[in-house]
Scaffold this motif. Structure first.
Motif, PDB file in Angstrom:
ATOM      1  N   GLU A  59       0.850  -1.185   0.000  1.00 38.50           N
ATOM      2  CA  GLU A  59       0.000   0.000   0.000  1.00 38.50           C
ATOM      3  C   GLU A  59       0.891   1.243   0.000  1.00 38.50           C
ATOM      4  OE1 GLU A  59      -3.873   1.084   2.617  1.00 38.50           O
ATOM      5  OE2 GLU A  59      -2.059   0.648   3.702  1.00 38.50           O
ATOM      6  N   ASN A  60       1.145   1.757  -1.172  1.00 38.33           N
ATOM      7  CA  ASN A  60       1.924   2.990  -1.247  1.00 38.33           C
ATOM      8  C   ASN A  60       1.509   3.750  -2.499  1.00 38.33           C
ATOM      9  OD1 ASN A  60       3.887   4.976  -0.604  1.00 38.33           O
ATOM     10  ND2 ASN A  60       5.062   3.396   0.450  1.00 38.33           N
ATOM     11  N   VAL A  61       2.080   4.915  -2.677  1.00 37.60           N
ATOM     12  CA  VAL A  61       1.666   5.767  -3.790  1.00 37.60           C
ATOM     13  C   VAL A  61       2.319   5.305  -5.100  1.00 37.60           C
ATOM     14  CG1 VAL A  61       1.296   7.771  -2.335  1.00 37.60           C
ATOM     15  CG2 VAL A  61       3.570   7.360  -3.308  1.00 37.60           C
ATOM     16  N   ARG A  62       1.905   5.946  -6.190  1.00 38.24           N
ATOM     17  CA  ARG A  62       2.531   5.814  -7.513  1.00 38.24           C
ATOM     18  C   ARG A  62       2.291   4.461  -8.180  1.00 38.24           C
ATOM     19  NH1 ARG A  62       6.704  10.242  -8.756  1.00 38.24           N
ATOM     20  NH2 ARG A  62       5.913  11.795  -7.337  1.00 38.24           N
ATOM     21  N   GLY A  63       3.262   4.062  -9.033  1.00 37.41           N
ATOM     22  CA  GLY A  63       3.001   2.987  -9.975  1.00 37.41           C
ATOM     23  C   GLY A  63       3.130   1.574  -9.440  1.00 37.41           C
ATOM     24  N   ILE A  64       2.840   0.630 -10.334  1.00 39.69           N
ATOM     25  CA  ILE A  64       3.111  -0.781 -10.022  1.00 39.69           C
ATOM     26  C   ILE A  64       4.628  -0.953 -10.035  1.00 39.69           C
ATOM     27  CG2 ILE A  64       2.832  -3.149 -10.827  1.00 39.69           C
ATOM     28  CD1 ILE A  64       0.147  -2.323 -12.086  1.00 39.69           C
ATOM     29  N   ASN A  65       5.261  -0.371 -11.047  1.00 39.88           N
ATOM     30  CA  ASN A  65       6.720  -0.299 -11.059  1.00 39.88           C
ATOM     31  C   ASN A  65       7.104   0.899 -10.194  1.00 39.88           C
ATOM     32  OD1 ASN A  65       9.419  -0.028 -11.557  1.00 39.88           O
ATOM     33  ND2 ASN A  65       9.263  -0.025 -13.789  1.00 39.88           N
ATOM     34  N   LYS A  66       7.805   0.619  -9.106  1.00 44.82           N
ATOM     35  CA  LYS A  66       8.059   1.650  -8.093  1.00 44.82           C
ATOM     36  C   LYS A  66       9.263   2.534  -8.419  1.00 44.82           C
ATOM     37  CE  LYS A  66       4.751   0.800  -5.284  1.00 44.82           C
ATOM     38  NZ  LYS A  66       3.611   1.683  -5.482  1.00 44.82           N
ATOM     39  N   ARG A  67       9.879   2.332  -9.546  1.00 44.76           N
ATOM     40  CA  ARG A  67      11.081   3.113  -9.865  1.00 44.76           C
ATOM     41  C   ARG A  67      10.789   4.599  -9.986  1.00 44.76           C
ATOM     42  NH1 ARG A  67      15.894   0.817 -13.618  1.00 44.76           N
ATOM     43  NH2 ARG A  67      16.945   2.757 -13.076  1.00 44.76           N
ATOM     44  N   GLY A  68      11.704   5.396  -9.484  1.00 39.15           N
ATOM     45  CA  GLY A  68      11.596   6.834  -9.714  1.00 39.15           C
ATOM     46  C   GLY A  68      10.950   7.617  -8.582  1.00 39.15           C
ATOM     47  N   TRP A  69      10.960   7.065  -7.371  1.00 35.13           N
ATOM     48  CA  TRP A  69      10.432   7.836  -6.255  1.00 35.13           C
ATOM     49  C   TRP A  69      11.056   7.337  -4.957  1.00 35.13           C
ATOM     50  CZ3 TRP A  69       8.839  12.376  -5.484  1.00 35.13           C
ATOM     51  CH2 TRP A  69       8.089  12.733  -4.358  1.00 35.13           C
ATOM     52  N   SER A 431      -7.934  10.256  -9.975  1.00 36.20           N
ATOM     53  CA  SER A 431      -6.561   9.746  -9.836  1.00 36.20           C
ATOM     54  C   SER A 431      -6.481   8.663  -8.752  1.00 36.20           C
ATOM     55  CB  SER A 431      -5.599  10.887  -9.513  1.00 36.20           C
ATOM     56  OG  SER A 431      -5.955  11.482  -8.289  1.00 36.20           O
ATOM     57  N   HIS A 432      -7.406   8.683  -7.797  1.00 38.06           N
ATOM     58  CA  HIS A 432      -7.363   7.650  -6.760  1.00 38.06           C
ATOM     59  C   HIS A 432      -7.920   6.315  -7.253  1.00 38.06           C
ATOM     60  CE1 HIS A 432      -6.436   9.989  -2.802  1.00 38.06           C
ATOM     61  NE2 HIS A 432      -5.466  10.031  -3.692  1.00 38.06           N
ATOM     62  N   ILE A 433      -8.741   6.346  -8.293  1.00 38.26           N
ATOM     63  CA  ILE A 433      -9.153   5.054  -8.873  1.00 38.26           C
ATOM     64  C   ILE A 433      -7.897   4.372  -9.424  1.00 38.26           C
ATOM     65  CG2 ILE A 433     -10.589   3.852 -10.568  1.00 38.26           C
ATOM     66  CD1 ILE A 433     -12.518   6.137 -10.610  1.00 38.26           C
ATOM     67  N   LEU A 434      -7.134   5.145 -10.159  1.00 33.95           N
ATOM     68  CA  LEU A 434      -5.916   4.591 -10.760  1.00 33.95           C
ATOM     69  C   LEU A 434      -4.942   4.125  -9.676  1.00 33.95           C
ATOM     70  CD1 LEU A 434      -4.228   3.982 -13.260  1.00 33.95           C
ATOM     71  CD2 LEU A 434      -3.440   6.348 -13.240  1.00 33.95           C
ATOM     72  N   LEU A 435      -4.811   4.939  -8.637  1.00 28.14           N
ATOM     73  CA  LEU A 435      -3.920   4.568  -7.538  1.00 28.14           C
ATOM     74  C   LEU A 435      -4.360   3.231  -6.933  1.00 28.14           C
ATOM     75  CD1 LEU A 435      -1.654   5.300  -5.521  1.00 28.14           C
ATOM     76  CD2 LEU A 435      -3.362   6.523  -4.178  1.00 28.14           C
ATOM     77  N   GLY A 452      -9.458  -4.039  -0.923  1.00 35.05           N
ATOM     78  CA  GLY A 452     -10.237  -3.242  -1.862  1.00 35.05           C
ATOM     79  C   GLY A 452     -10.247  -1.805  -1.373  1.00 35.05           C
ATOM     80  N   ALA A 453     -10.641  -0.912  -2.247  1.00 35.72           N
ATOM     81  CA  ALA A 453     -10.641   0.511  -1.904  1.00 35.72           C
ATOM     82  C   ALA A 453     -12.017   0.927  -1.382  1.00 35.72           C
ATOM     83  CB  ALA A 453     -10.320   1.317  -3.155  1.00 35.72           C
ATOM     84  N   GLU A 542       8.168  -6.619 -23.456  1.00 36.14           N
ATOM     85  CA  GLU A 542       8.581  -5.293 -22.972  1.00 36.14           C
ATOM     86  C   GLU A 542       7.403  -4.331 -22.840  1.00 36.14           C
ATOM     87  OE1 GLU A 542      11.560  -4.156 -21.785  1.00 36.14           O
ATOM     88  OE2 GLU A 542      12.032  -6.288 -21.835  1.00 36.14           O
ATOM     89  N   ARG A 543       6.431  -4.465 -23.748  1.00 40.47           N
ATOM     90  CA  ARG A 543       5.264  -3.577 -23.668  1.00 40.47           C
ATOM     91  C   ARG A 543       4.451  -3.878 -22.402  1.00 40.47           C
ATOM     92  NH1 ARG A 543       2.047  -1.222 -27.109  1.00 40.47           N
ATOM     93  NH2 ARG A 543       1.104  -0.573 -25.153  1.00 40.47           N
ATOM     94  N   ALA A 544       4.265  -5.164 -22.137  1.00 36.85           N
ATOM     95  CA  ALA A 544       3.469  -5.573 -20.969  1.00 36.85           C
ATOM     96  C   ALA A 544       4.059  -4.982 -19.694  1.00 36.85           C
ATOM     97  CB  ALA A 544       3.411  -7.093 -20.880  1.00 36.85           C
ATOM     98  N   LYS A 545       5.372  -4.891 -19.682  1.00 35.25           N
ATOM     99  CA  LYS A 545       6.073  -4.379 -18.509  1.00 35.25           C
ATOM    100  C   LYS A 545       5.678  -2.935 -18.190  1.00 35.25           C
ATOM    101  CE  LYS A 545      10.848  -4.331 -17.413  1.00 35.25           C
ATOM    102  NZ  LYS A 545      12.177  -4.669 -17.883  1.00 35.25           N
ATOM    103  N   GLU A 546       5.292  -2.205 -19.218  1.00 31.03           N
ATOM    104  CA  GLU A 546       4.975  -0.793 -18.999  1.00 31.03           C
ATOM    105  C   GLU A 546       3.503  -0.542 -18.710  1.00 31.03           C
ATOM    106  OE1 GLU A 546       6.561   1.604 -22.110  1.00 31.03           O
ATOM    107  OE2 GLU A 546       8.586   0.840 -21.792  1.00 31.03           O
ATOM    108  N   VAL A 547       2.702  -1.588 -18.751  1.00 29.25           N
ATOM    109  CA  VAL A 547       1.266  -1.383 -18.550  1.00 29.25           C
ATOM    110  C   VAL A 547       0.967  -1.215 -17.058  1.00 29.25           C
ATOM    111  CG1 VAL A 547      -1.018  -2.399 -18.837  1.00 29.25           C
ATOM    112  CG2 VAL A 547       0.685  -2.645 -20.643  1.00 29.25           C
ATOM    113  N   GLU A 548       0.432  -0.077 -16.721  1.00 27.01           N
ATOM    114  CA  GLU A 548       0.195   0.266 -15.320  1.00 27.01           C
ATOM    115  C   GLU A 548      -1.296   0.387 -14.997  1.00 27.01           C
ATOM    116  OE1 GLU A 548       2.149   1.292 -12.605  1.00 27.01           O
ATOM    117  OE2 GLU A 548       4.134   0.972 -13.449  1.00 27.01           O
ATOM    118  N   ASP A 549      -2.147   0.126 -15.983  1.00 25.34           N
ATOM    119  CA  ASP A 549      -3.579   0.335 -15.738  1.00 25.34           C
ATOM    120  C   ASP A 549      -4.434  -0.815 -16.270  1.00 25.34           C
ATOM    121  OD1 ASP A 549      -3.213   0.792 -18.387  1.00 25.34           O
ATOM    122  OD2 ASP A 549      -4.181   2.756 -18.440  1.00 25.34           O
ATOM    123  N   GLN A 550      -3.830  -1.979 -16.363  1.00 26.52           N
ATOM    124  CA  GLN A 550      -4.559  -3.196 -16.697  1.00 26.52           C
ATOM    125  C   GLN A 550      -4.029  -4.261 -15.743  1.00 26.52           C
ATOM    126  OE1 GLN A 550      -4.057  -2.189 -21.442  1.00 26.52           O
ATOM    127  NE2 GLN A 550      -3.976  -4.315 -20.847  1.00 26.52           N
TER     128      GLN A 550
END
Ligand code: GLC
Length: 673
Positions: A59-69, A431-435, A452-453, A542-550
């Motif tokens: 449970e934290n902010v930002r992406g599935i891939n946590k890089r960059g924060w 933006s919180h749905i996406l989060l 669940g949210a 490689e494309r699948a790796k970047e998908v953050e909303d599926q």
């Protein structure tokens, strides 16, 4: 494959249950990480290659891939969190480095505040810093990312399994003030044919916000009321807060004082904080006798017929402490009558906004843990875990054969054995749905499957389209609860114009339950994840790796929720050929096979689209229901996309007892030619 490394004398957190793990030679750690002493602490680090991804942190902010924060593990109550936040309600110290040429998991079993700098200070450096030099850490390896996750679960124990009714739809709101108001909520759903399995009782059911009491004026004859609601197929789920009100004559308070069960100040007084009831003491959840005592109190409500609870404010949230408040009053005097300029005005403002959840307050009280006195900040992240453990252990004593619903706001890895969590206070923000979509797989990695949210958003005002979109994602989350804060726009689905759309969407959840429940159970029992990022299933893509909303939900389907306003469709990436199934309702469906690649898919506001993998089966109920009990889990329609013949292992049990491992619950379903 797990390796355990110990630095100094780490505190035993209770996260790890495996007994066969032996300490590894520290030299071996060098294959993964370097370490150095920092100012009082320890820092573990490694370089990341350009394409390395980092997963985890629950449970934290930002992406599935946590890089960059930069993230922190420091359980924090922040209902207004934005993307620059560093820590939320839970502390989940598990990450996976998914590298070009190596992959491993890292679990840092430490109860204090950790900092995860994942390419923030230096873009190619991963650094985890502990505040002291007493650290226990585990490196996990596996054939696949899912395997690494399985390793963490084998180390820390099986995920919590709720009763089956807890997979139904729940309606909650802070401010259901009376039993009649709750009755009305039930009636409005039932009259419109909107399925419902639970109504949540927030703090307003209590007498003056006192745990394990019921306000006899507004909720008279509580046991009978619980029974009446059960008669309508609805479970009442009361909240329990971490703080015990200080009030003469209140048995829980008096027993706590007499038994020496509360957290203490340095000079041995019971520590006083302010939360909902005003002044409270915190039970010392880490002290075994206190935990046993507090857990035993749930019996008061179990005896009234209650079968589920949510544990709240257990970071613990502190509105104020007596001592700090005194200091603030005194400092405020300095500002009175002054010309407040840029510096002094903001200093005054900070003084006031800093009253709540003040870091200093977490250094003002102490626990007794395994024979030692420990200052709270050193074990801060364990408080919610141990409160929920108190409840879980009590349920095992009080009703060993029955599943009780339990989920918590604050958590630490290890707590996943005793309960689920909800994703904390969020806001009615797109933006919180996406989060929340992104949190789901991250939490699954850390063992939290039942989650669940607050659907529709807790704070701020929701709109009808937002609620529909949030529910369209929520029908795939194990916990599906609409919850909102007092003072916000009313958010029960029947308050909006297109009730029919809500009825169909929620109804679809009930139709999907055979699959959702089966996938949940298989994930829990097999130390697997229920929801996965695409990259976990398509590692070379490689494309699948970047998908953050599926997300992949269970073994058969992918979902791609809409989380933006005024959109009637979205781009969806298909890692392989898939069959798109469009649900207008459970029975009104349309199917279309789409080739791998990018597609723009129309998803009108009241439709749900799922993508079925080749040679997989999606079993759905032929008949949904008004609650879980009415759903037919036996007569199934098998939606499939098969060239030859596909098989699906279907898990089906009574959903109430704990005979989980009985092979009779698993049957093979077959479809195709
Ligand atoms: C906290 C909880 C929220 C609840 C409120 C009142 O903010 O997170 O869910 O409604 O307290 O109890």
């Amino acid at each position: 494959m797990v390796k355990w490394f110990i630095f100094g004398k780490p505190l035993h957190t209770g996260a790890v249950t495996a007994v066969d793990v032996k300490e590894s030679d520290r030299e071996l750690l060098k294959n993964y990480l370097e370490w150095e002493e920092t100012d009082g602490g320890l820092c573990f680090s490694c370089r990341m290659k350009k394409k390395d991804a980092v997963y985890g942190l629950g449970e934290n902010v930002r992406g599935i891939n946590k890089r960059g924060w930069i993230y922190e593990s420091n359980c924090s109550d922040d209902p207004f969190h934005r993307e620059d936040k560093r820590s939320l309600y839970g502390a989940h110290n598990f990450i996976i480095l998914a590298g070009e040429d190596r992959q491993f998991g890292l679990f840092i079993d430490h109860a204090g505040k950790l900092v995860f700098d994942i390419g923030y200070t230096e873009t190619d450096r991963l650094a985890v810093t502990a505040p002291d030099r007493d650290v226990s850490l585990y490196v996990l390896e596996g054939e696949s990312l899912t395997d690494i996750v399985g390793g963490l679960r084998r180390l820390t124990g099986r995920s919590y399994i709720p009763p089956k009714w807890a997979f139904g739809y729940g309606q909650s709101r802070w401010s259901y003030m009376t039993a009649d108001e709750v009755r009305r909520v039930a009636k409005e759903h039932r009259e419109r044919g909107i399925p419902l399995d639970s109504i949540y009782l927030d703090i307003d059911y209590m007498e003056r916000y006192k745990d394990f009491t019921v306000n006899g004026d507004s909720f008279p004859g509580f046991g009978k009321f619980v029974e009446e609601m059960r008669g309508q197929g609805i479970h009442l789920v009361p909240i329990i807060d971490a703080g015990v009100k200080i009030e003469e004559g209140y048995d829980v308070y008096e027993e706590g004082v007499a038994g020496n069960y509360f957290c203490k100040t340095q000079d041995g007084r019971n520590f006083t904080a302010g939360v909902w009831p005003g002044r409270v003491h915190f039970p010392d959840m880490l002290k075994e006798e206190a935990r046993k005592w507090f857990g035993g109190k749930y019996k008061v409500l179990l005896d009234e017929g209650i079968e589920g609870f949510w544990n709240d404010m257990n970071e613990p949230a502190i509105f104020y402490s007596e001592e700090h408040l005194q200091e603030v009053w005194e400092q405020m005097e300095d500002y009175r009558g002054k010309n407040l300029d840029i510096n002094s005005f903001f200093a005054l403002k900070d003084l006031i906004t800093g009253i709540s959840n003040n870091e200093g307050d977490y250094q003002r009280f102490y626990h007794e843990y395994e024979g030692e006195t420990i200052r709270h900040d050193k074990v801060h992240n364990l408080f919610g875990f141990y409160m929920t453990r108190a409840a879980g252990e009590a349920f095992d004593r009080l009703c060993p054969d029955k599943r009780i619903l339990m989920y918590s706001r604050s958590s630490y890895i290890g707590m996943h054995r005793y309960g689920g969590i909800w994703m904390g206070d969020n806001l009615s923000w797109w933006s919180h749905i996406l989060l929340n979509i992104r949190m789901l797989p991250s939490l699954n990695m850390c063992g939290f499957l039942y989650t669940g949210a607050d659907l529709g958003g807790f704070g701020a005002d929701v709109t009808e389209d937002m609620l529909l979109r949030w529910l369209e994602f929520g029908i795939f989350t194990p916990l599906m609860r609409n919850h909102s804060a007092m003072g916000t726009r009313r958010q029960e689905v029947y308050r909006f114009g297109d009730t029919e759309a809500f009825r169909r969407i929620i109804g679809l959840r009930y139709g999907l339950l055979p699959y959702i429940y089966s996938e949940y159970m298989k994930a829990a029992l097999g130390d697997n994840m229920y929801a996965k990022p695409l990259s976990f299933l398509y590692p070379g893509d490689e494309r699948a790796k970047e998908v953050e909303d599926q997300l992949m939900i269970g073994e058969s389907i992918m979902v791609a929720p809409v989380y933006e306003q005024n959109k009637t469709g979205r781009y969806v990436y298909l890692p392989e050929t898939m069959k798109m199934i469009r649900f207008r309702s459970l029975t009104d469906r349309e199917e279309q096979v789409l080739p791998a690649g990018d597609h723009y898919v129309k998803i009108p506001l009241d439709e749900v689209v799922v993508f079925l993998r080749p040679d997989h089966i999606l079993p759905i109920a032929e008949k949904g229901g008004q609650n879980v009990e009415e759903v037919d889990f036996e007569n199934l329609t098998l939606l499939h996309f098969t060239q030859t013949q596909s098989e699906y292992e279907y898990y089906h049990d009574d959903g109430y007892t704990k005979d989980y491992d009985n092979p009779a619950h698993r049957t093979m379903l077959r479809a195709g030619c």
